[in-house]
Design a protein around this motif. Structure first.
Motif: not given
Length: 213
Positions: A199-200, A202-204, A206, A209, A211
């Motif tokens: 998940p980090a 995908a978060e980075a 920005g 996403v 799933r």
């Protein structure tokens, strides 16, 4: 979804293994943007990248529209699709220097002094200026990841396909290399399709996403 849209377009792409559906995806990835596809091992993430890049093999199959900056990718061979791929491992050639690894990817049309300049520029972009003569086996994991990125950039890709390229780095290096890859893609206006289970990542990135269950 219009295939003439700027960026990388996946129009109702479906991936199957021996006839059993694995995933379905429609997306438009704008220049410089990242679309992350998250899912566990065996969900078809890497197979999706193989389909987009043009080297999908049995027992996997794929269908659906693919276009890059309005150009239909279906009739194009993998080399003609101009996709830059980064994998979990750097996959550097141990018998070549750092510069030799990067030079390997420079298009054949780039000749003479321009080839050396392309290598130097790619290494400078990833913070390894002047490292052409280094033996890749003497590099740290983060440096090897940077050389792999430089090699991809030297090939002058029109889009990036990322197959969990940060997963084998420790946390500090992961953040550093991840930022470098995403910032470089944004600067060059390259659409990025990232597959990951983290998940980090995908978060980075920005961006959007998807799933997979």
């Amino acid at each position: 979804m219009s295939p003439s849209a700027t960026g990388l377009v996946l129009d109702r792409v479906t991936i199957a293994k021996a006839g059993t559906p694995l995933l379905s995806l429609s997306a438009r990835i704008a220049p410089g943007a990242v679309h992350a596809v998250m899912g566990p091992s065996g969900s078809g993430k890497s197979t999706l990248l193989a389909y987009v890049a043009g080297f999908l093999r049995a027992p996997f199959s794929g269908e659906g529209g693919l276009a890059l900056d309005g150009v239909d990718l279906a009739p194009l061979r993998p080399a003609e699709r101009r996709m830059g791929l980064l994998f979990q491992d750097p996959l550097l050639f141990p018998h070549l220097s750092v510069g030799g690894n990067v030079r390997f990817a420079v298009p054949a049309a780039v000749r003479g002094r321009a080839r050396a300049e392309t290598v130097s520029r790619a290494l400078r972009e990833v913070g390894l200026e002047g490292c052409e003569a280094r033996d890749p086996t003497t590099l740290s994991g983060g440096e090897q990841a940077r050389v792999a990125l430089a090699r991809v950039l030297a090939a002058r890709p029109c889009a990036l396909l990322l197959d969990e390229p940060f997963s084998k780095l420790d946390m500090a290096l992961r953040d550093q290399v991840r930022t470098l890859v995403f910032d470089t893609a944004a600067e060059r206006g390259l659409p990025v399709l990232l597959v990951t289970h983290d998940p980090a990542d995908a978060e980075a990135a920005g961006g959007a996403v998807t799933r997979l269950d």
